[in-house]
Design a protein around this motif. Sequence first.
Motif, PDB file in Angstrom:
ATOM      1  N   VAL A 201       0.820  -1.221   0.000  1.00  0.00           N
ATOM      2  CA  VAL A 201       0.000   0.000   0.000  1.00  0.00           C
ATOM      3  C   VAL A 201       0.849   1.265   0.000  1.00  0.00           C
ATOM      4  CG1 VAL A 201      -1.900  -1.159   1.164  1.00  0.00           C
ATOM      5  CG2 VAL A 201      -0.163   0.014   2.533  1.00  0.00           C
ATOM      6  N   HIS A 202       2.126   1.106   0.219  1.00  0.00           N
ATOM      7  CA  HIS A 202       3.030   2.249   0.331  1.00  0.00           C
ATOM      8  C   HIS A 202       4.444   1.690   0.172  1.00  0.00           C
ATOM      9  CE1 HIS A 202       5.331   5.454   2.374  1.00  0.00           C
ATOM     10  NE2 HIS A 202       4.307   6.243   2.161  1.00  0.00           N
ATOM     11  N   ARG A 203       5.359   2.532  -0.209  1.00  0.00           N
ATOM     12  CA  ARG A 203       6.734   2.055  -0.339  1.00  0.00           C
ATOM     13  C   ARG A 203       7.233   1.430   0.955  1.00  0.00           C
ATOM     14  NH1 ARG A 203      11.252   6.398  -1.921  1.00  0.00           N
ATOM     15  NH2 ARG A 203      10.721   7.078   0.198  1.00  0.00           N
ATOM     16  N   GLY A 204       6.730   1.922   2.066  1.00  0.00           N
ATOM     17  CA  GLY A 204       7.199   1.444   3.370  1.00  0.00           C
ATOM     18  C   GLY A 204       6.286   0.470   4.072  1.00  0.00           C
ATOM     19  N   TYR A 205       5.170   0.054   3.436  1.00  0.00           N
ATOM     20  CA  TYR A 205       4.226  -0.822   4.124  1.00  0.00           C
ATOM     21  C   TYR A 205       3.710  -1.943   3.225  1.00  0.00           C
ATOM     22  CZ  TYR A 205       3.962   2.838   7.696  1.00  0.00           C
ATOM     23  OH  TYR A 205       4.252   3.752   8.679  1.00  0.00           O
ATOM     24  N   LEU A 206       3.663  -3.142   3.790  1.00  0.00           N
ATOM     25  CA  LEU A 206       3.044  -4.308   3.156  1.00  0.00           C
ATOM     26  C   LEU A 206       1.987  -4.810   4.135  1.00  0.00           C
ATOM     27  CD1 LEU A 206       3.103  -6.372   0.780  1.00  0.00           C
ATOM     28  CD2 LEU A 206       4.704  -7.718   2.163  1.00  0.00           C
ATOM     29  N   VAL A 207       0.713  -4.731   3.731  1.00  0.00           N
ATOM     30  CA  VAL A 207      -0.403  -4.911   4.664  1.00  0.00           C
ATOM     31  C   VAL A 207      -1.169  -6.205   4.399  1.00  0.00           C
ATOM     32  CG1 VAL A 207      -2.639  -3.942   5.379  1.00  0.00           C
ATOM     33  CG2 VAL A 207      -0.671  -2.441   5.057  1.00  0.00           C
ATOM     34  N   ASN A 208      -1.566  -6.886   5.482  1.00  0.00           N
ATOM     35  CA  ASN A 208      -2.427  -8.061   5.389  1.00  0.00           C
ATOM     36  C   ASN A 208      -3.862  -7.585   5.152  1.00  0.00           C
ATOM     37  OD1 ASN A 208      -3.904 -10.399   5.674  1.00  0.00           O
ATOM     38  ND2 ASN A 208      -3.030 -10.973   7.666  1.00  0.00           N
ATOM     39  N   GLY A 227      -6.027  -2.197  16.085  1.00  0.00           N
ATOM     40  CA  GLY A 227      -5.936  -0.790  16.455  1.00  0.00           C
ATOM     41  C   GLY A 227      -4.713  -0.066  15.922  1.00  0.00           C
ATOM     42  N   GLU A 228      -3.733  -0.783  15.421  1.00  0.00           N
ATOM     43  CA  GLU A 228      -2.545  -0.139  14.872  1.00  0.00           C
ATOM     44  C   GLU A 228      -2.883   0.567  13.560  1.00  0.00           C
ATOM     45  OE1 GLU A 228       1.582  -1.683  15.382  1.00  0.00           O
ATOM     46  OE2 GLU A 228       0.534  -3.605  15.532  1.00  0.00           O
ATOM     47  N   LYS A 229      -2.078   1.559  13.217  1.00  0.00           N
ATOM     48  CA  LYS A 229      -2.310   2.325  11.991  1.00  0.00           C
ATOM     49  C   LYS A 229      -1.073   2.316  11.109  1.00  0.00           C
ATOM     50  CE  LYS A 229      -5.498   5.678  14.137  1.00  0.00           C
ATOM     51  NZ  LYS A 229      -5.718   7.117  14.414  1.00  0.00           N
ATOM     52  N   CYS A 230      -1.307   2.427   9.815  1.00  0.00           N
ATOM     53  CA  CYS A 230      -0.223   2.638   8.868  1.00  0.00           C
ATOM     54  C   CYS A 230      -0.766   3.479   7.717  1.00  0.00           C
ATOM     55  CB  CYS A 230       0.355   1.320   8.365  1.00  0.00           C
ATOM     56  SG  CYS A 230      -0.800   0.331   7.399  1.00  0.00           S
ATOM     57  N   PHE A 231       0.114   3.968   6.874  1.00  0.00           N
ATOM     58  CA  PHE A 231      -0.288   4.866   5.794  1.00  0.00           C
ATOM     59  C   PHE A 231      -0.397   4.131   4.454  1.00  0.00           C
ATOM     60  CE2 PHE A 231       1.936   7.541   8.904  1.00  0.00           C
ATOM     61  CZ  PHE A 231       0.956   8.484   9.155  1.00  0.00           C
TER      62      PHE A 231
END
Length: 244
Positions: A201-208, A227-231
Amino acid sequence: MLPVYICEDDYEILCIQKEYIEKQILINGYDMKIAVCSRHPEEIIKSAMNFPQRGIYFLDVELKNEPMDGFGLGKIIRETDPRGFIIYVTAFEELAFETFRYHLEALDYIIKGDMEKMLNGIKQGLETVTRRMSMEKGEQREFFTVKVLDVIKHIPVDEIMFFETSGRTHRIELHALNDRLDFIGSMQELEEQLGSQFIRVHRGYLVNSGQIGELDLKHKEIRMNNGEKCFFSRNARKMLLNRI
């Protein structure tokens, strides 16, 4: 295929165990193979560390003229293979409690004074391992395996929230339901390894994608189920809306 390790200081008994286990594997068609059969614990440790995967370990307790006994060996194995199956085969029945003191979670403790009982115990141990593995496969649960320092961790894939690039070069942070780990890796390799369930979803994030709770489109934030957040980036917006 499960590797089988045997560590026994009596050469004659070592050969008997090896021959019997190979026979059981052949007769029953077990998905196993003898990896190392040795009188020396260092050879077991070296192989287990060089080829880290879940295994079965038949260990003697008293290892004469060696730098460690079977409990010390079991403790090192637990650091490398926390989900492995440890079975002690020993003449010292009174030491069985030591497996609990060392938190080794041994599958069984077989007394080798009686040859017939020892072989029957080995047979039952192999049957128990096969039964447990079948139950796990029935659950259809996958695990992500990662090495953190000198410890091998197995994290259920469905409990992973997301991966995040760390501030340090080639470092990745894993955010899971009950763990937060830092390890050496690359996002591209993770993306290829984990498949379509995980979205870059972002250069710095790979999301389940299965753990996404909600999207904040205004602030480009993803709130995970824990409850955690990412961009997420502008380019990932359409993909996320289609997926959830």
